[in-house]
Design an enzyme around this catalytic site. Sequence first.
Site, PDB file in Angstrom:
ATOM      1  N   TYR A  34     -21.877  54.388 -16.898  1.00  0.00           N
ATOM      2  CA  TYR A  34     -20.048  54.381 -16.021  1.00  0.00           C
ATOM      3  C   TYR A  34     -19.973  55.771 -16.922  1.00  0.00           C
ATOM      4  O   TYR A  34     -19.760  56.001 -17.756  1.00  0.00           O
ATOM      5  CB  TYR A  34     -19.326  53.256 -17.286  1.00  0.00           C
ATOM      6  CG  TYR A  34     -18.140  53.870 -15.885  1.00  0.00           C
ATOM      7  CD1 TYR A  34     -17.877  53.686 -14.417  1.00  0.00           C
ATOM      8  CD2 TYR A  34     -17.042  53.715 -16.590  1.00  0.00           C
ATOM      9  CE1 TYR A  34     -16.971  54.451 -13.853  1.00  0.00           C
ATOM     10  CE2 TYR A  34     -16.307  54.048 -15.759  1.00  0.00           C
ATOM     11  CZ  TYR A  34     -15.932  54.520 -14.494  1.00  0.00           C
ATOM     12  OH  TYR A  34     -14.737  54.544 -14.382  1.00  0.00           O
ATOM     13  N   ASP A  52     -20.818  46.377 -22.765  1.00  0.00           N
ATOM     14  CA  ASP A  52     -20.366  46.611 -21.446  1.00  0.00           C
ATOM     15  C   ASP A  52     -20.987  45.292 -21.076  1.00  0.00           C
ATOM     16  O   ASP A  52     -22.033  45.032 -20.127  1.00  0.00           O
ATOM     17  CB  ASP A  52     -20.770  47.926 -21.656  1.00  0.00           C
ATOM     18  CG  ASP A  52     -19.617  47.612 -20.007  1.00  0.00           C
ATOM     19  OD1 ASP A  52     -19.250  46.987 -19.170  1.00  0.00           O
ATOM     20  OD2 ASP A  52     -19.013  48.910 -19.591  1.00  0.00           O
ATOM     21  N   ARG A  77       4.200  43.872 -26.359  1.00  0.00           N
ATOM     22  CA  ARG A  77       3.138  44.872 -26.959  1.00  0.00           C
ATOM     23  C   ARG A  77       2.388  44.084 -27.845  1.00  0.00           C
ATOM     24  O   ARG A  77       0.934  43.701 -27.792  1.00  0.00           O
ATOM     25  CB  ARG A  77       3.313  45.820 -27.715  1.00  0.00           C
ATOM     26  CG  ARG A  77       2.659  47.130 -27.753  1.00  0.00           C
ATOM     27  CD  ARG A  77       3.015  47.925 -28.389  1.00  0.00           C
ATOM     28  NE  ARG A  77       3.979  49.205 -28.891  1.00  0.00           N
ATOM     29  CZ  ARG A  77       4.646  48.240 -29.974  1.00  0.00           C
ATOM     30  NH1 ARG A  77       3.785  48.228 -30.880  1.00  0.00           N
ATOM     31  NH2 ARG A  77       5.499  48.740 -30.585  1.00  0.00           N
ATOM     32  N   LYS A  87     -13.485  44.381 -12.714  1.00  0.00           N
ATOM     33  CA  LYS A  87     -14.085  44.116 -11.349  1.00  0.00           C
ATOM     34  C   LYS A  87     -14.916  42.551 -11.170  1.00  0.00           C
ATOM     35  O   LYS A  87     -13.984  42.206 -10.613  1.00  0.00           O
ATOM     36  CB  LYS A  87     -15.836  44.551 -12.319  1.00  0.00           C
ATOM     37  CG  LYS A  87     -15.753  46.255 -12.541  1.00  0.00           C
ATOM     38  CD  LYS A  87     -14.780  46.934 -11.518  1.00  0.00           C
ATOM     39  CE  LYS A  87     -14.600  48.549 -11.502  1.00  0.00           C
ATOM     40  NZ  LYS A  87     -14.026  49.373 -12.656  1.00  0.00           N
TER      41      LYS A  87
HETATM   42  C1  PLP Z   1     -19.932  49.232 -16.383  1.00  0.00           C
HETATM   43  C2  PLP Z   1     -18.466  49.973 -16.547  1.00  0.00           C
HETATM   44  N1  PLP Z   1     -17.560  50.074 -17.763  1.00  0.00           N
HETATM   45  C3  PLP Z   1     -16.518  50.186 -18.039  1.00  0.00           C
HETATM   46  C4  PLP Z   1     -15.099  50.521 -16.977  1.00  0.00           C
HETATM   47  C5  PLP Z   1     -14.344  50.962 -17.368  1.00  0.00           C
HETATM   48  O1  PLP Z   1     -13.492  50.117 -16.617  1.00  0.00           O
HETATM   49  P1  PLP Z   1     -11.195  49.953 -16.453  1.00  0.00           P
HETATM   50  O2  PLP Z   1     -12.001  50.592 -14.110  1.00  0.00           O
HETATM   51  O3  PLP Z   1     -10.816  49.235 -15.774  1.00  0.00           O
HETATM   52  O4  PLP Z   1     -11.296  51.097 -16.596  1.00  0.00           O
HETATM   53  C6  PLP Z   1     -16.092  50.969 -15.351  1.00  0.00           C
HETATM   54  C7  PLP Z   1     -15.892  51.592 -14.181  1.00  0.00           C
HETATM   55  O5  PLP Z   1     -15.908  51.239 -12.930  1.00  0.00           O
HETATM   56  C8  PLP Z   1     -17.579  50.126 -15.608  1.00  0.00           C
HETATM   57  O6  PLP Z   1     -18.099  50.036 -13.888  1.00  0.00           O
END
Ligand code: PLP
Length: 384
Positions: free
Chosen positions: A103, A175, A51, A200
């Site tokens: 998101y 992000d 961890r 992604k």
């Molecule tokens: C732009 C964006 N930020 C954050 C996330 C969240 O990531 P995770 O699904 O890996 O927790 C996503 C997921 O689709 C996303 O598209």
Amino acid sequence: MSQKKLKFNSKTIHGGQKPDKAYGAVMPPIYQTSTFAQTTPGGHQGFEYSRSGNPTRSALENSLASIESGNYGLAFGSGLAAMDAVIKLLSPGDEVISTNDLYGGSYRIFKQIFEKYGIVFHFVGMQNVAEIEKKINTKTRLIWVETPTNPMMNIIDIKAVSKLAQKHNVLLAVDNTFATPYLQRPLEMGADIVMHSATKYLGGHSDVVLGALVVKDKELADQLYFIQNASGAVCGPMDSFLVLRGIKTLHVRMQRHCENGRAIAEYLQNHPKIEKVYWPGLESHPNHAVAKEQMNDFGGMISFIPKGASYNDAIKIVENLNVFTLAESLGGVESLAGHPASMTHASIPKEEREKSGVVDSLIRLSVGIEDASDLIEDLEQAIG
Ligand SMILES: Cc1ncc(COP(=O)(O)O)c(C=O)c1O
């Protein structure tokens, strides 16, 4: 040559990496272990419990820091776990200003988890930076930017927001999931924290869920590392390995995502049955000038609205696709299609999502790296 001097396309392969100390393995081994032997209490070789740290995760964290032009990388069990760690830097009463089109899961963690703990969130249209400044007060601690936004592909001027954040001594987190460091590197533009759903494009093969943060500042890195270890939302060695492997081909995959993205955006733009196409590379995109300035290319994420379509018409189109798979997520080698109103953005109330343009008939595409003509043929038969 110093690793810092490598160009981006070399950093994806070599950045932060050294052959393994034990046998010289070129790929970091998957250290599938929870703990590490000590010769005497505290007498270990840099790792004591997975961890707190694991060599495969460290190899990934070093790679992440390198490709995002940061000094410290931190890898988590998911993108949302990475976001969770950032918000845990804050205390009750602190305020956050976030993009209003983001998101759905990011909106949900802000509103439904952290508001309960007394953190206040404001959602604004950040294409106009003045809107952000209106919400800044003495309690503002963090500006949260997503660009391009999901799913409306709005572009936010990272340099302009970072100037504002510095003026008011507020942290700026970006992000960078949709763009990836191939297209834009927010830390080079003045951001303090870069966040990824590495699930992604960084992973790139739809086979892993993982999140990442990258920062430049040591004190901020120490605070985030404390949270990573204390809250424990880390990723495992196998998942770390998969993302590390994915990053090695990020630049070649992204180049093809961008080429295919352009081919499909232009096809949709000229289609008589399509009302609107959202892709930042189109000159008709309202933020095209900012996108051109801050991005190296425009990516493979596209949203569109078919003419006169209802909620059910949009669902029928995504169901009729054959080469595109109807699925949540994005950024893999295969093309995916989604219906934000019923899928990724279903957790946002209808009035809220429609305010930012996420209407019932909106369709989102994650354009993969197949032959573009197959993708166009597939869209042609599904749109009808
Ligand atoms: C732009 C964006 N930020 C954050 C996330 C969240 O990531 P995770 O699904 O890996 O927790 C996503 C997921 O689709 C996303 O598209």
